[in-house]
Design a protein around this motif. Sequence first.
Motif, mmCIF file in Angstrom:
data_model
loop_
_atom_site.group_PDB
_atom_site.id
_atom_site.type_symbol
_atom_site.label_atom_id
_atom_site.label_comp_id
_atom_site.label_asym_id
_atom_site.label_seq_id
_atom_site.Cartn_x
_atom_site.Cartn_y
_atom_site.Cartn_z
ATOM 1 N N SER A 197 7.056 8.536 -7.260
ATOM 2 C CA SER A 197 7.385 7.330 -8.676
ATOM 3 C C SER A 197 6.902 6.096 -7.582
ATOM 4 N N LEU A 198 6.724 5.468 -8.539
ATOM 5 C CA LEU A 198 5.685 4.091 -8.781
ATOM 6 C C LEU A 198 6.739 2.513 -9.328
ATOM 7 N N GLY A 199 6.445 1.983 -7.964
ATOM 8 C CA GLY A 199 7.344 0.372 -8.262
ATOM 9 C C GLY A 199 5.994 -0.819 -9.108
ATOM 10 N N VAL A 200 5.565 -1.417 -10.167
ATOM 11 C CA VAL A 200 3.784 -2.011 -10.214
ATOM 12 C C VAL A 200 4.744 -3.256 -9.699
ATOM 13 N N ILE A 201 4.455 -4.473 -9.251
ATOM 14 C CA ILE A 201 4.429 -5.902 -9.035
ATOM 15 C C ILE A 201 3.542 -6.532 -10.088
ATOM 16 N N MET A 202 3.777 -7.354 -10.731
ATOM 17 C CA MET A 202 2.750 -8.219 -11.491
ATOM 18 C C MET A 202 3.286 -9.118 -11.426
ATOM 19 N N PRO A 203 2.553 -10.595 -10.561
ATOM 20 C CA PRO A 203 2.680 -11.619 -10.662
ATOM 21 C C PRO A 203 2.152 -12.189 -11.848
#
Length: 245
Positions: free
Chosen positions: A49-55
Amino acid sequence: MEQKVEEIVQWLRKQAEQANVNGLLVGVSGGIDSAVVAHLIKRAYPDHSLGVIMPCKSNPDDQEHAKKVIDSCGIESLKVDLTETHRVMFGNIVDQLKTSDTFNKEQEQIADANLRARLRMSTLYTVATNHRYLVVGTDNAAEWYTGYFTKFGDGGVDLVPLVNLTKGEVREIAKFLGVPDQIVNKQPSAGLWEGQTDENEMGTSYDMIDRHLKGEQIPEKDREIIEAMHKRTMHKRTIAPGPPQ
């Protein structure tokens, strides 16, 4: 609450197995909905599982909150800064519109915000393809009913595990899962522009929408706003129509 969480986790696993993928990912914004989904997919696939942070022209506080979400559930994470990508793309589009003398200044803010949401969608699918994951969305029942999401942006996902949960129910699950209090209690915002909040933009509150969805009586003014949003955004909840045969 534990049973509800387990039901969603099992459902997520089943969907991924049926799609023959390796795992799940979510865009982590620093808000409560994506925080809950991050915790859920980590439970469903602890090692995939992966959390992607996209500022993207984002409030620095949102990035800090997103990091706290990542830490609170221990999910693997990836950061992809889209600020420069958006600046170049939106700038080029606006330049061309101005050159053709068709630029509409009144629509600039919403066009800017929607492009950011769609760049995030494209990023999530690119990363998901790399890992052979499904993209998990964060829309809850209130947002789905009112169409409070960007078509082919944050609405462009494979799975919507929170779609049957009111905002209040999402908040209760967040507390159960151990989402940081700072995120549970923050003012809901899509972070689209300075000072933007969901409830100010909608003209009603999540509490009113939740009550309406549960069949409770609410002030007529709020009911009219909610039903108008629902009717106006019907196209977001259906596939693109074609002419009759």
